[in-house]
Structure formats: C-alpha cells, structure tokens
Design a protein around this motif. Structure first.
Motif, short mmCIF file in Angstrom:
data_model
loop_
_atom_site.label_atom_id
_atom_site.label_comp_id
_atom_site.label_asym_id
_atom_site.label_seq_id
_atom_site.Cartn_x
_atom_site.Cartn_y
_atom_site.Cartn_z
N VAL A 1 32.42 -0.39 14.42
CA VAL A 1 31.29 -0.87 13.61
C VAL A 1 31.33 -2.38 13.39
N MET A 2 32.39 -3.01 13.84
CA MET A 2 32.53 -4.45 13.64
C MET A 2 31.45 -5.22 14.40
N ARG A 3 31.24 -4.86 15.64
CA ARG A 3 30.14 -5.43 16.41
C ARG A 3 29.36 -4.30 17.06
N GLY A 4 28.47 -3.74 16.25
CA GLY A 4 27.65 -2.64 16.74
C GLY A 4 26.34 -3.19 17.28
N ARG A 5 25.50 -2.30 17.79
CA ARG A 5 24.13 -2.69 18.14
C ARG A 5 23.24 -2.32 16.95
N GLU A 6 23.41 -1.10 16.43
CA GLU A 6 22.72 -0.74 15.19
C GLU A 6 23.71 -0.93 14.06
N PHE A 7 23.35 -1.68 13.03
CA PHE A 7 24.29 -1.92 11.93
C PHE A 7 23.53 -2.11 10.62
N LEU A 8 24.24 -1.84 9.52
CA LEU A 8 23.59 -1.93 8.21
C LEU A 8 23.84 -3.30 7.62
N MET A 9 22.76 -3.95 7.21
CA MET A 9 22.86 -5.29 6.64
C MET A 9 22.15 -5.35 5.30
N LYS A 10 22.73 -6.12 4.38
CA LYS A 10 21.99 -6.54 3.19
C LYS A 10 21.44 -7.89 3.52
N PHE B 1 18.89 -3.86 14.36
CA PHE B 1 19.30 -3.62 15.74
C PHE B 1 19.38 -4.94 16.48
N ARG B 2 20.53 -5.17 17.11
CA ARG B 2 20.68 -6.32 18.00
C ARG B 2 21.36 -5.81 19.25
N ASP B 3 20.69 -6.02 20.38
CA ASP B 3 21.20 -5.45 21.63
C ASP B 3 22.34 -6.33 22.14
N GLU B 4 23.44 -6.31 21.41
CA GLU B 4 24.61 -7.14 21.72
C GLU B 4 25.04 -6.90 23.15
N ILE B 5 25.38 -7.98 23.85
CA ILE B 5 25.77 -7.83 25.26
C ILE B 5 27.06 -7.02 25.36
N GLY C 1 22.76 -12.94 4.29
CA GLY C 1 23.12 -11.66 4.92
C GLY C 1 24.53 -11.20 4.58
N VAL C 2 24.68 -9.88 4.48
CA VAL C 2 26.02 -9.28 4.36
C VAL C 2 26.08 -8.13 5.36
N GLY C 3 27.15 -8.08 6.15
CA GLY C 3 27.32 -6.99 7.11
C GLY C 3 27.96 -5.79 6.43
N ILE D 1 37.06 -12.47 10.26
CA ILE D 1 35.89 -11.62 10.48
C ILE D 1 34.76 -12.15 9.59
N GLU D 2 33.60 -12.42 10.19
CA GLU D 2 32.46 -12.89 9.40
C GLU D 2 31.81 -11.69 8.71
N VAL D 3 31.89 -11.64 7.38
CA VAL D 3 31.29 -10.52 6.65
C VAL D 3 30.00 -10.91 5.96
N GLY D 4 29.75 -12.22 5.83
CA GLY D 4 28.50 -12.65 5.21
C GLY D 4 28.11 -14.01 5.73
N HIS D 5 26.82 -14.32 5.62
CA HIS D 5 26.34 -15.61 6.11
C HIS D 5 25.12 -15.99 5.28
N ILE D 6 25.16 -17.17 4.70
CA ILE D 6 24.02 -17.61 3.89
C ILE D 6 23.44 -18.90 4.47
N PHE D 7 22.11 -19.00 4.39
CA PHE D 7 21.39 -20.14 4.96
C PHE D 7 20.38 -20.69 3.97
N HIS D 8 20.25 -22.00 3.95
CA HIS D 8 19.06 -22.59 3.35
C HIS D 8 18.30 -23.20 4.50
P1 ATP Z 1 28.07 -12.83 14.58
O1 ATP Z 1 28.34 -14.32 14.64
O2 ATP Z 1 29.25 -12.02 14.18
O3 ATP Z 1 27.39 -12.33 15.82
P2 ATP Z 1 25.64 -13.44 13.28
O4 ATP Z 1 25.97 -14.82 12.86
O5 ATP Z 1 24.80 -13.25 14.46
O6 ATP Z 1 27.00 -12.61 13.44
P3 ATP Z 1 23.97 -13.07 10.96
O7 ATP Z 1 22.66 -13.24 11.60
O8 ATP Z 1 24.53 -14.15 10.16
O9 ATP Z 1 25.04 -12.61 12.07
O10 ATP Z 1 23.95 -11.67 10.14
C1 ATP Z 1 24.46 -11.47 8.83
C2 ATP Z 1 25.68 -10.59 8.84
O11 ATP Z 1 25.45 -9.37 9.53
C3 ATP Z 1 26.89 -11.19 9.54
O12 ATP Z 1 27.58 -12.06 8.67
C4 ATP Z 1 27.71 -9.96 9.89
O13 ATP Z 1 28.52 -9.59 8.79
C5 ATP Z 1 26.66 -8.90 10.12
N1 ATP Z 1 26.46 -8.66 11.56
C6 ATP Z 1 25.85 -9.46 12.45
N2 ATP Z 1 25.85 -8.93 13.67
C7 ATP Z 1 26.48 -7.74 13.57
C8 ATP Z 1 26.80 -6.70 14.50
N3 ATP Z 1 26.45 -6.79 15.77
N4 ATP Z 1 27.46 -5.60 14.04
C9 ATP Z 1 27.80 -5.51 12.73
N5 ATP Z 1 27.53 -6.45 11.81
C10 ATP Z 1 26.88 -7.55 12.22
#
Ligand code: ATP
Ligand code: MG
Length: 438
Positions: free
Chosen positions: A149-158, A139-143, A316-318, A280-287
């Motif tokens: 589902v692209m930018r939800g508040r509740e979303f499924l992440m790996k 859950f992220r309380d997106e402004i 992370g994967v969205g 569209i950002e679908v994944g993000h990896i960090f070291h």
């Molecule tokens: P964004 O820049 O889109 O806000 P983020 O960089 O905050 O995403 P990460 O913390 O990297 O997101 O989260 C890993 C993945 O989760 C993202 O690559 C994205 O695919 C997905 N994700 C992030 N925020 C959301 C959201 N509000 N709704 C749906 N999927 C999301």
C-alpha cells in the motif's frame, strides 16, 4: 469480536512477492490482499486500522478549523481542461469514456473539483477563510506500483483545500495545517519530520513534505540531528501565534533528495549534527496562490467591491500509505506492534481450552467485562493449539494479550502480556482490567 466468527486469514509463510517488511506483515497478518497490480482489498482487520487513522486525521483537521465533505472519485475531463492539467498530468491519469462518449477520469487529486464547487458558491470576502477536506480514494496509474500500500495505484488520501483573500491569510491557513500535521502523526505514534519540498505538477511557491524515517523509505533525506529529537507540542491554540512552533521545525536544515543542496547542508549543519537517512512521505502541503483560481475564475468580491481571485493551498495525507509507514516503524521479528491509538483492537483475549466449560465461562466473563468497559477486544475462542494462537496474536500486534487457562483459573489469575515489551504478569482479572482501562 469472536475470532471464530471473524475473517482473519493469516499466513505462516513469507509471501514471495513482498520486498519490504511492512508489505510482508500486512499480507501475513490478514490486513490486505492484492486484487490487481497496486490495487488492494482491505480485509476486516486492515479496514479497521484504516478507519482509526482516518478518524485521527479528521479530528485534527476539525480542530484546526477545516470542514469535512465528500467529493466523487470520477471527475469530468472538462474541469481539468480549464486548469490546463488534463494534458499536463500525463500517463498517471486514468482516463475513462462514458456511454455518451464523455471524457471522464478517476481523480488523482481534487484541486479542480473543489475550485469548481466553491466558485459557484463563494461570493464575498466575508465567506472567508474556508478550509474544506475529504477522505477519498484516488487513482494514479503509477508506472511501478510497489511495496504494497506504500505505492499503490488506488490509495486513500485526505486532501484539504484552503481559500483566503490574501497571501497573509493564506499563509496562516498553511501554518494551521502544518501544525495539525505534526499533531496527527504524533497521535499515530509516528515521528514525521517536515522538509522543504518541490511543488511539482501542483505548482506554487511554498511546500513541505512530512517524512517518516525508515530504512526502506523511497526518499533520501538530509537533516539536522536536532529535528529528530524535537518534541511535538500537545496543546495547541489555533487562534494563537503558531510561528514559534513552525520555526522550531523549519529553521534547521531538512530536505529530501529532490531539493537537497549539499553546499547549504554543509554550511548550515556541523558534521556531528548531520543525519542522512531514508524516509517515507506521508504528507505534503502546498501553498499555490491563484494557480487554479485565476484560470478557473474563482473570485470573490473584496471590501471595495473589486473581484479578487482566491488564494489557495492544498494539503494531502496518504492514509493508506500510513499503515505501511506505521508498520515499518513499529514491528519486531514476530509481527506488527500497533501503537495504541491506531490498533484495530486493544486486547487479544486467548482461551487456552475453549472446549473446557470452566475455561470458556471464565473467558466469556472477561470478554463481557472488557466490552462493558468499552475496551475493543478480539476474543480467540477457536479450538486451536495455544502455540498457533500466541503466534497469531503476536503477528497481528494488538497492544495487550490476555490469556486464560485452567492453571490460572485454579490460582485465580489471568496472564497479561504487553505486546510492545513482551513483559508478562499474572494477576486477578479485576486488576488486569484496571491496568488495561488505565
Ligand atoms: P510520491 O512523491 O510518493 O509519489 P506525491 O508527491 O506524488 O507522492 P502528493 O501528490 O503529494 O503525492 O499526494 C499526497 C500524499 O498522498 C503523499 O504525501 C503520499 O502520502 C500519498 N500518496 C501519493 N501517491 C501515493 C501512492 N501511489 N500510493 C499511496 N500513497 C500515495
Ligand atoms: Mg508529494
């Protein structure tokens, strides 16, 4: 599945609240319904796609050596106080107080929790390397939640987390995830391009975003044309050297608007090879090294008995966002075109005359044979006009449509349509089954 017993509320009209095509189609095809701002119910068809995508992600993670577990959605605020992120995370964090006045939160991510789990159990460098992942609601309380589902508040992440003894080992863990990401997006029929990224509030020094190009994407991207055509290797030896794969994906310019350096782009890429697009950002990896292990005291004993803070990365994967991304990338005027691997059903079986006994018997027979072959089939046995049935099938986008009616039965054929190309052919049932089962 018989459509007469299913729950598939399709919509004929374009929902007014949806601004982009994937959101419109996901509502119209009965995949999701909004329950409150940025919070969706996953209806049966949408839920099935979510499961297909999750299964591909889990499978590729396992192949790269990661191990699945499941952490809770609710977390204790104290853990986040230890890392210093409780205050730093700001308004996006949904904070909850329980009946004993304890501060809790709905997890926006799980670095603190996984660090807490492993610090209690990992004792020695011999317990490493380790990579743990889960698929869980965040859950992220997106402004401004938007685009469905692209930018939800509740979303499924790996989210996966790697633990290693030193930087080189940790870099190797990062590279494995990088390659696993290429593989999983490719299996979903998506081309996701890795781009250098900012590490943001998670922190750290090495990061890539995986971006699917789409006109409706929220990020502007700048890249070398060659990256768009680069194939993904199908067989990968994770014990082997992954650097050539990584290099072929990273030694040409690719960056998002956040990190884009215009001077570098122009110096590195010929004008004819420059692509500026949206994605569209679908994944993000960090070291991020010891960013969490130091303050949270997650250490193991090294070979000489000294205590060494764990080197960590997170990946992370969205999953829920991917449905939107796939629909953006794969649709036409009539509806969704699901890539085979993520399609909720492989075949839509259409009975043109469910009230006619001969037609029903032929359809039931085809349905039984498809099922016996292991082909997941949605059987439209409803008493509806053919036109409405065809429109529904095109809208929900299953890879194959098989239509059976009285004329075909007389000729001894069924009609088979490929959703992606619209190509139709009449052929005997057994030949059609051969084509579908491939
Ligand atoms: P964004 O820049 O889109 O806000 P983020 O960089 O905050 O995403 P990460 O913390 O990297 O997101 O989260 C890993 C993945 O989760 C993202 O690559 C994205 O695919 C997905 N994700 C992030 N925020 C959301 C959201 N509000 N709704 C749906 N999927 C999301
Ligand atoms: Mg990100």
């Amino acid at each position: 599945m018989r459509l007469s017993r299913y729950f598939l509320p399709v919509m004929k009209d374009t929902p007014a609240e949806a601004q982009i095509v994937s959101h419109r189609l996901m509502l119209r095809a009965g995949l999701i319904r909004q329950m409150s701002s940025g919070i969706y119910a996953w209806l049966p068809l949408g839920h099935k796609v979510l499961q297909k995508i999750s299964a591909i992600v889990s499978d590729e993670m396992a192949k790269a050596g990661a191990v699945e577990l499941l952490m809770p959605t609710l977390q204790s605020a104290d853990l986040w106080r230890e890392s210093g992120r409780y205050d730093a995370y700001g308004e996006e964090m949904l904070r909850i107080t329980d009946r004993h006045d304890r501060d809790m939160l709905f997890g926006p991510t799980n670095e603190e929790m996984i660090t807490d789990i492993v610090r209690q159990e990992l004792k020695s460098y011999k317990d490493l390397p380790l990579n743990l992942f889960h698929i869980q609601w965040k859950f992220r309380d997106e402004i401004r939640p938007r685009f469905g589902v692209m930018r939800g508040r509740e979303f499924l992440m790996k989210d996966a987390y790697s633990f290693d003894l030193d930087f080189d080992a940790s870099r190797l863990a990062y590279n494995k995830m990088f390659v696993a990401y290429l593989r999983m997006f490719d299996r979903m029929g998506l081309q996701a391009i890795p781009m250098r990224a900012d590490t943001g509030p998670i922190g750290g020094d090495l990061s890539h975003e995986f971006i699917v190009l789409a006109d409706t994407g929220e990020s502007e991207v700048f890249l070398h044309k060659g990256l768009v055509e680069e194939p993904v290797p199908t067989e990968i030896d994770y014990e082997g050297d992954l650097t050539s794969i990584i290099n072929s994906k990273t030694n040409r310019y690719a960056a998002t608007d956040e990190i884009h350096d215009a001077a570098k782009f122009e110096a590195e890429v010929d004008e004819a090879d420059r692509v500026t697009a949206r994605g569209i950002e679908v994944g993000h990896i960090f070291h991020f090294g010891t960013k969490y292990s130091e303050p949270m005291n997650a250490k193991v004993q090294g070979p000489n008995g000294e205590l060494i803070p764990l080197q960590m990365g997170s990946y992370g994967v969205g999953i829920s966002r991917l449905l939107g991304a796939i629909v953006e990338a794969s649709h036409d005027d009539d509806g969704i075109i699901w890539p085979e691997a993520v399609a909720p059903y492989q075949v839509g079986l259409i009975s043109l005359r469910p009230k006619d006994e001969t037609v029903s018997a032929a359809c039931d027979d085809a349905y039984a044979k498809l099922t016996a072959l292991g082909v997941d089939t949605l059987y439209d046995d409803r008493d509806e006009r053919p036109g409405a049935k065809f429109a529904t099938m095109d809208l929900i986008g299953l890879p194959w449509q098989m239509t059976i009616g009285p004329k075909g039965i007389e000729k001894g054929v069924v009609e088979l349509k490929r959703r992606a190309t619209g190509e139709k052919q009449e052929l005997p049932l057994d030949k059609a089954l051969e084509l579908i089962a491939g």
